[in-house]
Each structure stands twice: as C-alpha cells, then as structure tokens.
Design a protein around this motif. Structure first.
Motif, PDB file in Angstrom:
ATOM      1  N   ASP A   1      -8.692 -30.586 -46.934  1.00 29.79           N
ATOM      2  CA  ASP A   1      -7.454 -31.372 -46.856  1.00 29.79           C
ATOM      3  C   ASP A   1      -7.025 -31.631 -45.412  1.00 29.79           C
ATOM      4  OD1 ASP A   1      -7.079 -31.492 -49.702  1.00 29.79           O
ATOM      5  OD2 ASP A   1      -6.450 -29.395 -49.633  1.00 29.79           O
ATOM      6  N   ALA A   2      -7.994 -31.620 -44.517  1.00 28.14           N
ATOM      7  CA  ALA A   2      -7.691 -31.861 -43.101  1.00 28.14           C
ATOM      8  C   ALA A   2      -7.256 -33.303 -42.879  1.00 28.14           C
ATOM      9  CB  ALA A   2      -8.914 -31.546 -42.241  1.00 28.14           C
ATOM     10  N   LEU A   3      -6.668 -33.545 -41.726  1.00 26.29           N
ATOM     11  CA  LEU A   3      -6.272 -34.904 -41.375  1.00 26.29           C
ATOM     12  C   LEU A   3      -7.487 -35.827 -41.364  1.00 26.29           C
ATOM     13  CD1 LEU A   3      -3.580 -36.287 -40.483  1.00 26.29           C
ATOM     14  CD2 LEU A   3      -4.323 -35.952 -38.120  1.00 26.29           C
ATOM     15  N   TYR A   4      -8.624 -35.303 -40.880  1.00 26.02           N
ATOM     16  CA  TYR A   4      -9.863 -36.074 -40.818  1.00 26.02           C
ATOM     17  C   TYR A   4     -10.940 -35.402 -41.658  1.00 26.02           C
ATOM     18  CZ  TYR A   4      -7.666 -38.355 -36.822  1.00 26.02           C
ATOM     19  OH  TYR A   4      -6.803 -39.048 -36.018  1.00 26.02           O
ATOM     20  N   ALA A   5     -11.612 -36.192 -42.475  1.00 27.30           N
ATOM     21  CA  ALA A   5     -12.676 -35.677 -43.326  1.00 27.30           C
ATOM     22  C   ALA A   5     -13.981 -35.546 -42.555  1.00 27.30           C
ATOM     23  CB  ALA A   5     -12.876 -36.610 -44.527  1.00 27.30           C
ATOM     24  N   GLU A   6     -14.939 -34.905 -43.181  1.00 26.92           N
ATOM     25  CA  GLU A   6     -16.245 -34.723 -42.551  1.00 26.92           C
ATOM     26  C   GLU A   6     -16.927 -36.060 -42.268  1.00 26.92           C
ATOM     27  OE1 GLU A   6     -20.172 -31.828 -43.192  1.00 26.92           O
ATOM     28  OE2 GLU A   6     -18.699 -32.096 -44.800  1.00 26.92           O
ATOM     29  N   SER A   7     -16.611 -37.074 -43.057  1.00 20.88           N
ATOM     30  CA  SER A   7     -17.229 -38.393 -42.886  1.00 20.88           C
ATOM     31  C   SER A   7     -16.527 -39.247 -41.831  1.00 20.88           C
ATOM     32  CB  SER A   7     -17.217 -39.146 -44.224  1.00 20.88           C
ATOM     33  OG  SER A   7     -15.872 -39.322 -44.686  1.00 20.88           O
ATOM     34  N   SER A   8     -15.431 -38.762 -41.273  1.00 18.20           N
ATOM     35  CA  SER A   8     -14.651 -39.562 -40.324  1.00 18.20           C
ATOM     36  C   SER A   8     -15.378 -39.721 -38.997  1.00 18.20           C
ATOM     37  CB  SER A   8     -13.285 -38.908 -40.077  1.00 18.20           C
ATOM     38  OG  SER A   8     -13.452 -37.671 -39.396  1.00 18.20           O
ATOM     39  N   ALA A   9     -15.054 -40.792 -38.297  1.00 15.86           N
ATOM     40  CA  ALA A   9     -15.607 -40.998 -36.955  1.00 15.86           C
ATOM     41  C   ALA A   9     -15.115 -39.913 -36.006  1.00 15.86           C
ATOM     42  CB  ALA A   9     -15.212 -42.378 -36.430  1.00 15.86           C
ATOM     43  N   SER A  10     -13.876 -39.462 -36.218  1.00 17.97           N
ATOM     44  CA  SER A  10     -13.322 -38.424 -35.358  1.00 17.97           C
ATOM     45  C   SER A  10     -14.140 -37.139 -35.431  1.00 17.97           C
ATOM     46  CB  SER A  10     -11.866 -38.142 -35.757  1.00 17.97           C
ATOM     47  OG  SER A  10     -11.281 -37.196 -34.894  1.00 17.97           O
TER      48      SER A  10
ATOM     49  N   ILE B   1      -4.918 -29.612 -35.322  1.00 16.53           N
ATOM     50  CA  ILE B   1      -4.182 -30.667 -36.021  1.00 16.53           C
ATOM     51  C   ILE B   1      -5.134 -31.609 -36.754  1.00 16.53           C
ATOM     52  CG2 ILE B   1      -2.673 -32.680 -35.667  1.00 16.53           C
ATOM     53  CD1 ILE B   1      -1.501 -31.064 -33.248  1.00 16.53           C
ATOM     54  N   SER B   2      -6.276 -31.864 -36.160  1.00 20.04           N
ATOM     55  CA  SER B   2      -7.213 -32.841 -36.727  1.00 20.04           C
ATOM     56  C   SER B   2      -8.026 -32.297 -37.892  1.00 20.04           C
ATOM     57  CB  SER B   2      -8.184 -33.326 -35.638  1.00 20.04           C
ATOM     58  OG  SER B   2      -7.499 -33.994 -34.614  1.00 20.04           O
TER      59      SER B   2
ATOM     60  N   GLU C   1      -1.482 -26.469 -43.720  1.00 17.10           N
ATOM     61  CA  GLU C   1      -0.467 -25.518 -43.277  1.00 17.10           C
ATOM     62  C   GLU C   1      -0.657 -25.125 -41.813  1.00 17.10           C
ATOM     63  OE1 GLU C   1      -3.561 -23.196 -45.767  1.00 17.10           O
ATOM     64  OE2 GLU C   1      -2.514 -25.145 -45.825  1.00 17.10           O
ATOM     65  N   ARG C   2      -1.895 -25.010 -41.374  1.00 15.08           N
ATOM     66  CA  ARG C   2      -2.145 -24.700 -39.967  1.00 15.08           C
ATOM     67  C   ARG C   2      -1.818 -25.899 -39.089  1.00 15.08           C
ATOM     68  NH1 ARG C   2      -7.802 -22.779 -38.852  1.00 15.08           N
ATOM     69  NH2 ARG C   2      -6.868 -22.301 -36.831  1.00 15.08           N
ATOM     70  N   ARG C   3      -2.075 -27.099 -39.595  1.00 15.08           N
ATOM     71  CA  ARG C   3      -1.700 -28.314 -38.858  1.00 15.08           C
ATOM     72  C   ARG C   3      -0.192 -28.344 -38.633  1.00 15.08           C
ATOM     73  NH1 ARG C   3      -3.860 -31.970 -42.067  1.00 15.08           N
ATOM     74  NH2 ARG C   3      -2.039 -32.583 -43.267  1.00 15.08           N
TER      75      ARG C   3
ATOM     76  N   ALA D   1      -1.182 -39.985 -33.939  1.00 17.13           N
ATOM     77  CA  ALA D   1       0.093 -40.512 -33.448  1.00 17.13           C
ATOM     78  C   ALA D   1       1.189 -40.310 -34.489  1.00 17.13           C
ATOM     79  CB  ALA D   1      -0.054 -41.988 -33.084  1.00 17.13           C
ATOM     80  N   THR D   2       0.858 -40.591 -35.751  1.00 17.32           N
ATOM     81  CA  THR D   2       1.831 -40.399 -36.832  1.00 17.32           C
ATOM     82  C   THR D   2       2.200 -38.929 -36.978  1.00 17.32           C
ATOM     83  OG1 THR D   2       0.998 -42.329 -38.031  1.00 17.32           O
ATOM     84  CG2 THR D   2       2.220 -40.694 -39.306  1.00 17.32           C
ATOM     85  N   ALA D   3       1.207 -38.048 -36.885  1.00 14.73           N
ATOM     86  CA  ALA D   3       1.471 -36.609 -36.998  1.00 14.73           C
ATOM     87  C   ALA D   3       2.444 -36.136 -35.929  1.00 14.73           C
ATOM     88  CB  ALA D   3       0.152 -35.832 -36.913  1.00 14.73           C
ATOM     89  N   PHE D   4       2.372 -36.724 -34.743  1.00 10.85           N
ATOM     90  CA  PHE D   4       3.270 -36.352 -33.652  1.00 10.85           C
ATOM     91  C   PHE D   4       4.609 -37.083 -33.727  1.00 10.85           C
ATOM     92  CE2 PHE D   4      -0.571 -34.692 -31.659  1.00 10.85           C
ATOM     93  CZ  PHE D   4      -0.088 -33.542 -31.048  1.00 10.85           C
TER      94      PHE D   4
END
Length: 270
Positions: A11-20, A74-75, A80-82, A152-155
C-alpha cells in the motif's frame, strides 16, 4: 530457499511497477546527492534555515542522509510509516522560520520552498541518469515526473505550484537556475559539503566526487558559488567515468545495484 528482496509495501505511495521504484531501487541517483543539496540551498531562504537550525558544520552529510531516509519512507513504506514521517517533518519544520540576512522571511513549511526541494531531487535524478546511465526515454521521464506529483500532494503542496508536465517542469527549473542568487550561507554550506574537514574522512578522498558534483551543477550557479571550472584533466576524468558508467550500470546485476538506503526503510519480502 527464495532470497529475500526489497520492494515497496503493498500500500505504498508507489508500487513496484512505478517509474519511481524502477529508478530509486538503484544506487545511481545517490551520485547526485551533493548536487541536490547544493541546489536546495541556492535559494537563500533554504540556506538561512539550514544555517540557523541544522548541524551542517558538525554533521555536513546529516541533512542529506535524513532527506533520503524521509523521501524513501514516504514513497515506499507502509501508509502508517508514511504518515508518521510526514508528521515528523511537519513538526520539525514548524520551528524553522526566520529572516535571511537581506530581510527575506522564510518558513520550512512554505510550500514554495518545499516544492523547490522536491524539484531538485527530481531534476538531479534526471541529470545523473542522463549522464551516467542513459536508458530513460522522454516517455519515462514524463512518467517519473507525473508520479512525483504524488509526493507534492503528500507534502500538501498546492497544485498551482506544481508544473503540469515535463516541459513545464524543465522551464521552472531553468528559471530557478537563472534567477536564484546564492547567499553567503549558501557558499558556506557548499564548502562544508565538499570539504567537510572530518577526522575520519580526509577531504582529499572526496575530490573525485567533488569533480562530479561540480560538473553536474549549472554553470551560472557554479560561478556564483565560487566553484572553479574543471580543468582539462579533471573534466577528462569525469567524462571517462561517465562513459564507463553508461556501459556498465545498465547491465549491473540487481544485487550490485541496490540502493542501500532502501534497506533502512523497507523490510525484505520473500
């Protein structure tokens, strides 16, 4: 036995498939860490906050270390840790406020300054990848940039401060490079990053990395920071490193390319 691997939380902000994740699971973006930190303090308001509220003189790499830890948590960590990290940053930033030497007010929770810090990380990733890896296409960069909007949205950075697309982002960064006026605090922090004077780390050992950092910085800001252009031999060494990196990093075995900071923020998954 399946060897444990690091990957983002489900449930992270970025999935394993993300470019990030595809970029930041590797260590190569760390090459630009000093460049990003220096660009951030090229805004005198950021520099004043760092000079007044951080321990950069006694712990010159501490802010860089904490920034990497925070951004990766965060990413890619659990929600909960984010949220814990975001709240920790908000509380810490709340006390960082004041006035620069020439009278500019600053506040570490100012979304304009927060976006500049984020932008330096994105732009530095692009520059390091272009020079030292060279596999990202324009579409990959656009995707990576669009994903950065989640941070940016998270911040809590308002949408109107965030460029709409990659071209607009490049234009924003170019304007910053042409208009920022580094302060005395900026130059002092830059010196501390490049020549920290640590007993356990001789300044001479950082010379090759400083060449890389200098070459990565935009020319105008490099001159305003008082950094000399690389001479022919130094520039040749950096270009040689770039050629070697571009021929090896894209082919490096995954076990040798892991970003070590990820070990601190992610639990291995079978």
């Amino acid at each position: 036995m399946v060897k444990p691997v690091l990957r983002p939380h489900d449930d992270a902000l970025y999935a394993e498939s993300s470019a990030s994740w595809q970029v930041n699971r590797h260590w190569f973006p760390l090459i630009g860490g000093a460049r990003a930190a220096i660009l951030q303090v090229c805004d005198p308001r950021v520099a004043a906050g760092v000079a007044s509220y951080s321990t950069y003189k006694t712990d010159p790499f501490g802010r860089l270390d904490r920034t990497l830890d925070a951004m990766l948590t965060i990413s890619f960590a659990a929600p909960e840790r984010r949220e814990e990290m975001l709240e920790h940053l908000r509380r810490g930033h709340a006390r960082v406020a004041g006035t620069t030497a020439d009278g500019q007010a600053y506040d570490a929770n100012d979304p304009e300054l927060q976006y500049w810090v984020l932008a330096t990380l994105v732009d530095t990733t692009f520059e390091v990848e272009r020079r030292y890896v060279g596999v990202m296409r324009r579409a990959d960069r656009e995707r990576f940039f669009q994903e950065s909007k989640l941070l940016a949205t998270a911040f809590g950075i308002p949408d109107e401060l965030v460029p709409a697309d990659l071209d607009a982002f490049r234009a924003y960064v170019a304007r910053q490079f042409e208009t920022l006026e580094p302060s005395d605090d900026t130059r002092e922090i830059t010196r501390s990053l490049m020549r920290p004077g640590l007993r356990w780390l001789p300044d001479q050992s950082l010379v090759p990395l400083n060449w890389i950092t200098t070459e990565l910085l935009p020319g105008r800001l490099r001159r305003l920071l008082g950094l000399a252009d690389l001479n022919t031999a130094e520039l040749g060494a950096v270009r040689g490193a770039r050629l070697m990196a571009r021929s090896t990093l894209p082919r490096l075995h995954q076990a040798l390319s892991v970003n070590p900071w990820n070990n601190r923020v992610l639990r291995p998954a079978a």
